[in-house]
Design a protein around this motif. Sequence first.
Motif, short mmCIF file in Angstrom:
data_model
loop_
_atom_site.label_atom_id
_atom_site.label_comp_id
_atom_site.label_asym_id
_atom_site.label_seq_id
_atom_site.Cartn_x
_atom_site.Cartn_y
_atom_site.Cartn_z
N TRP D 165 -16.59 54.24 -28.19
CA TRP D 165 -17.30 54.46 -26.91
C TRP D 165 -16.33 54.43 -25.74
O TRP D 165 -16.38 55.28 -24.85
N PRO D 175 -22.70 63.41 -19.29
CA PRO D 175 -23.72 64.11 -20.06
C PRO D 175 -23.57 65.62 -19.94
O PRO D 175 -23.26 66.12 -18.85
N GLY D 176 -23.79 66.33 -21.02
CA GLY D 176 -23.67 67.78 -21.04
C GLY D 176 -22.28 68.26 -21.42
O GLY D 176 -22.08 69.43 -21.71
N PHE D 196 -22.29 61.79 -28.51
CA PHE D 196 -23.65 62.34 -28.59
C PHE D 196 -24.67 61.37 -27.97
O PHE D 196 -25.59 61.79 -27.27
N LEU D 197 -24.48 60.08 -28.19
CA LEU D 197 -25.41 59.11 -27.60
C LEU D 197 -25.41 59.20 -26.08
O LEU D 197 -26.41 58.94 -25.42
N ARG D 198 -24.25 59.58 -25.50
CA ARG D 198 -24.13 59.68 -24.05
C ARG D 198 -24.44 61.07 -23.54
O ARG D 198 -24.22 61.36 -22.37
N GLY D 199 -24.90 61.96 -24.41
CA GLY D 199 -25.36 63.25 -23.93
C GLY D 199 -24.39 64.39 -24.05
O GLY D 199 -24.54 65.41 -23.36
N ALA D 200 -23.40 64.30 -24.93
CA ALA D 200 -22.51 65.45 -25.15
C ALA D 200 -23.32 66.63 -25.65
O ALA D 200 -24.28 66.48 -26.40
N SER D 201 -22.90 67.83 -25.23
CA SER D 201 -23.56 69.02 -25.77
C SER D 201 -22.91 69.46 -27.08
O SER D 201 -23.59 69.93 -27.98
N GLN D 202 -21.59 69.30 -27.16
CA GLN D 202 -20.85 69.66 -28.37
C GLN D 202 -19.76 68.63 -28.60
O GLN D 202 -19.11 68.23 -27.64
N ASP D 245 -14.38 69.47 -22.00
CA ASP D 245 -14.37 68.66 -20.79
C ASP D 245 -13.63 67.34 -21.01
O ASP D 245 -13.01 66.81 -20.09
N ARG D 276 -9.81 71.10 -20.78
CA ARG D 276 -9.82 72.05 -19.66
C ARG D 276 -9.07 71.50 -18.44
O ARG D 276 -8.89 70.28 -18.31
N ARG D 340 -31.57 54.03 -32.22
CA ARG D 340 -30.93 55.22 -31.69
C ARG D 340 -29.51 55.39 -32.25
O ARG D 340 -29.00 56.51 -32.29
#
Lengths: 377, 377, 377, 377
Positions: D165, D175-176, D196-202, D245, D276, D340
């Motif tokens: 983490w 997130p995203g 993923f738990l924190r909202g990653a998209s990929q 990111d 990036r 979760r």
Amino acid sequence: MRAVVYNGPFDVSVEEVEDPRIEEPGDAIIRITTANICGSDLHPYEGRADMDAGMVIGHENMGVVEEVGPGVTRIAVGDRVSVPFNIACGTCRNCDQGFTSACLRANPSGMPGAGYGYPMMGPFRGGQAELLRVPWADVNLLELPEGDEHELDVTMLSDVFPTGWHGTELAGMQPGDSVAVFGAGPVGLMAAHSAFLRGASQVFVVDKEADRLALAERFGATAVDLSRVDVEQTILDATDGFGVDAGVEAVGYQAHDAAGEEHPELVLDELVKVVRASGGIGVVGVYVPEDPGAATEQAAEGRIAFDFGTAFTKAIAIGTGQAPVKKYNRQLRDLIIHGRATPGIIVSHEIALDEAPDAYRRFDAREEGWTKVVLHP
Amino acid sequence: MRAVVYNGPFDVSVEEVEDPRIEEPGDAIIRITTANICGSDLHPYEGRADMDAGMVIGHENMGVVEEVGPGVTRIAVGDRVSVPFNIACGTCRNCDQGFTSACLRANPSGMPGAGYGYPMMGPFRGGQAELLRVPWADVNLLELPEGDEHELDVTMLSDVFPTGWHGTELAGMQPGDSVAVFGAGPVGLMAAHSAFLRGASQVFVVDKEADRLALAERFGATAVDLSRVDVEQTILDATDGFGVDAGVEAVGYQAHDAAGEEHPELVLDELVKVVRASGGIGVVGVYVPEDPGAATEQAAEGRIAFDFGTAFTKAIAIGTGQAPVKKYNRQLRDLIIHGRATPGIIVSHEIALDEAPDAYRRFDAREEGWTKVVLHP
Amino acid sequence: MRAVVYNGPFDVSVEEVEDPRIEEPGDAIIRITTANICGSDLHPYEGRADMDAGMVIGHENMGVVEEVGPGVTRIAVGDRVSVPFNIACGTCRNCDQGFTSACLRANPSGMPGAGYGYPMMGPFRGGQAELLRVPWADVNLLELPEGDEHELDVTMLSDVFPTGWHGTELAGMQPGDSVAVFGAGPVGLMAAHSAFLRGASQVFVVDKEADRLALAERFGATAVDLSRVDVEQTILDATDGFGVDAGVEAVGYQAHDAAGEEHPELVLDELVKVVRASGGIGVVGVYVPEDPGAATEQAAEGRIAFDFGTAFTKAIAIGTGQAPVKKYNRQLRDLIIHGRATPGIIVSHEIALDEAPDAYRRFDAREEGWTKVVLHP
Amino acid sequence: MRAVVYNGPFDVSVEEVEDPRIEEPGDAIIRITTANICGSDLHPYEGRADMDAGMVIGHENMGVVEEVGPGVTRIAVGDRVSVPFNIACGTCRNCDQGFTSACLRANPSGMPGAGYGYPMMGPFRGGQAELLRVPWADVNLLELPEGDEHELDVTMLSDVFPTGWHGTELAGMQPGDSVAVFGAGPVGLMAAHSAFLRGASQVFVVDKEADRLALAERFGATAVDLSRVDVEQTILDATDGFGVDAGVEAVGYQAHDAAGEEHPELVLDELVKVVRASGGIGVVGVYVPEDPGAATEQAAEGRIAFDFGTAFTKAIAIGTGQAPVKKYNRQLRDLIIHGRATPGIIVSHEIALDEAPDAYRRFDAREEGWTKVVLHP
């Protein structure tokens, strides 16, 4: 030892009371060198907050460590220390996240938050006395340089300097911002000082007492005398009609208008007007859930009917609550030591313990020039 | 083109109106593929927000770019795009700081914030129509993958998904937090979905409509039926008596109690009770400065007499206001594209433009199962 | 118009060149009132960065708007403006997130980031000239008060003041922190000024040039002369052996030791030593992926063999890169206007355009007292 | 009691050693229920970190409180607890700011940071044993639900889950975001789970071991097999050529290329390529100031010659260091309790204490399928 004891509304006296002693392994006993009278000490003094007769009053304390319990490993006898007004265990869920003002374990009542010599804050005696017991001393005490340098500055670390700073933090203040502070009492003055220390470009301080406004100007702020000018117009004019980025409420629910009438929603309403759309308000002036002496029936049960509709439309954020002193006091101490901060200039009177009852009377009467009183026991 | 036109309270119709055209070099014209009816469209529909007769309604829009002005360099004809409900110039002081919801230049009235087909938001026609003019197209449009994949999900990017997300942001939600959302309408459901996407450990959704609570459960939330249980007790029991870390207000000033009576301060009071000391509340349910149809005299002028005294004592922070959609929509789009977010499951009805008047009537009547209506012009 | 033209290493001249003109609807033409020579202009001057012969040089520009394209809606002819050194489209994914220094659309090469009159930054001519074309003028230009007040201060808003500030930001500086800045050139001096404006308690500036160290002291900093004292020991002694909270690298890969030898890893190594465990370093001194004139083979391909093992063990965070000027310039402008910031005191020479070639020669020779040169075309 | 004792390189044995006892008032003794073998235990095992013979090894510990000292007020005998790998006093300047990984008082050597059974981390015995002494128990112990539910999940709270983490936090993940994790060992897998738990998209996980990559896919990540594909191209293709990111370094200085050769700068170089412009890198893989067995002379003294020039040009921020476990473990525990998070799925072997020497040998040999070993003493 001798201590300032609360006997009832408008009645405090200096009495001989039992010395405090180490009760838990983590305790320390402090010999008080300076203890300040706080504006919020006037709430019980005026009978608008319920305090037990016999309580030693005072939550703005500093001094030298006289004795420590066997579980104390960081703080040592002889250390000069500042005592935050909040008592924190240091390890509960709220303390862990930095909210020492909402410690879940220190107050035997079960309510979050504990303190010294104050209503609802637990059974802990205050520090307007020769000695003070400090629980969880390693957690709560902030070490200061030896000696007595900057005494009038560092005595502000126990409450008003961190509380004023917290007001700017709750308001989301950023460097370059313009800031409006309502109330030029010690907390408001400290908010103005803090705002400039954090990079404010402009700070407005709103009040109607000339002596306090003069102090605001000493910190570099623009004084706005609400008894003479239209506050909203003055601030909008000075910010291109945009309003300030951040506002600090340093008055509380006992706000009075220019005519001297009490209006609990007055200051919040003014702030909603002068803070820009998407700005923030930090509320460190006190609001209470119950106030028998309130000006309105709603305020008696904590309801403050301010213009929330406009606040929403302007997307204003409102932070509230007592300062978690530990979050700020180390940095503020360093700013004092290195000569960047001078909070002590607000001190108007340095007196001996025995003079406390008279000082309470005159401070409560808002006698001119009685901005901030410090006791040297 | 054909469009949904507002004629007056409880009266919308589908009419032939003049096509929009490029008026400024930065404009684009969008051919609408999907436009949603929003709960806040019911404010003018019910006559509680003042809209001019003849206005084309609709601020939740998406489609394909049909034409661009000569100053548009990023967006191209043929791009599939989502249109944020806020219209932003992109370069004023508020936009620069990300507050596109409080753009200082877009609304000719001079008030911060502009939008499509909505009272007080400027003269811009709405998107419940075949075509829509979008000012500052490079600033405002979010590009989507070609085709029609995820259409019901990405159509939520114009308003309710970012608005629900904004509620969790205003509440200061952090990963691991417990969250209570009041209101299981589209915005509340999106707040619940957002909370889990951002790492909430528990999410409670409070409402009294069974169909909406069932949707909350589809997003993984714990449904709390206020008509059946004691909301405060239920949430405290599930959080070790601690309360939730963050609360979201997704109802607004037209809150009704279990008996159906309107109480403007109801939801804020409940949130102050169930949010822990030092927690936060995000208010995305709408409050207004003036409401002729308000339940109380105070509420008619925006005053909401909630328990601010307890909020202060608990050191609760309250964030408010409309979502700056651009701050979130790119990330939320990516979560949809990569299959992590599925906001479209709230859609209950997909209809043609001509069916809009009937849909308004039934949506306003809160007919069972009418959660979210999307129009395909 | 007349302009400073780059002819090749160690060769610039003032020439008559074609006037710039509006090329895109969003363009503006600025009549330059002040353009500064930047330390990084010396990279191409010394032939260590590849610039085309004939290029007009200069990226620190300000002036008055002479003409705007038809797509410009915010900025008007006659506005006095500061021109950030980064050229940003304002609407790409990086610009949207505030990273205007990494704009994805402005540089035709496809590399992130564009600028005026500088190698790798696109074909845009510089501003050491009478006129300058500014793309996306509404996005890029910062409006200033009319007239010529504070000219020497506000001319620092185009680059060095925001860049110095960015150094403190990248370092994660907080109010109350102690800060060490390496390099007392204009950027390092601005970092020191910024650190105090943001509430630093102590700022150390490390260099070996007496004139620059004297300027550091004018900003309130403690000068550390690396040619006379042990830098590490001096800083540790002044911070109770703890090290500073934040460090700023304002030198870059062409660092020289006290003996004048170039060591690319020198400053990073020093910073890793003097920054405390869990502190941060902000790197605004320039490092490059390729440098034909590098001191070591590794540095020639961008490899800097500093003590990363110790950095990791101390959990130091390292932020890097060019400043996104727009993120800071509005606030810094307000600090200047309200008399809180005085960056212009670093200016050592104000000269006419024709004197530029001589100034380049002397500035490059690091002649004593040549701290900062501004041109008034 | 019985314990895993370090005898020297490649030699551990299970021995009878003296029971730990309360030494300070704040101590607790824990009966270990589960203790994990960590990848970093292999550093001393392989002789690349200097450990005294006779030391009890193990820093990933949990169990039930057996005894507490008189200064312990929060934690009670019988509590089921997780023991963070860092030992923190809780009240020094670093602990106060949440950096329990850099506690200034716990390590008698004077170096910041202390831990159990590990080189350089002080004299504290490890927990691969029946009993463990925990200093400052109120500060360090995290309470868990009674019983043995989620044992394999909550045992990850002592190190690898918070460390993974922390990698995402150091990388500045939002997130995203898209995220690339290098290394599919336990820490890398936990970073992927955390993202993923924190909202990653990929999330991309890069490694060359098929069994580990399969686990990455179980957490929803995209496996990138560096022995089969071009890592940089694969990630750029999946992110529109933009790069991720955020990147997480979960390998450390002992990185091996596809051919099995050690290159200390390999992973940092790869991350600089795939992250990036304006993105961030979180380094939780270990780098050390001294490594006698290093692959290069520079690496032997902590120097890692990665492409810092490109990092600067891309404005990449690099966070480093050990996780301050307390900053995260409460929230991660709640995510486990509420279903979760499921970090325990990485456990490949549950064994008795006596089997530890054999397990060390096979784990060190990277035998297929030996991902994560937990001991139940």
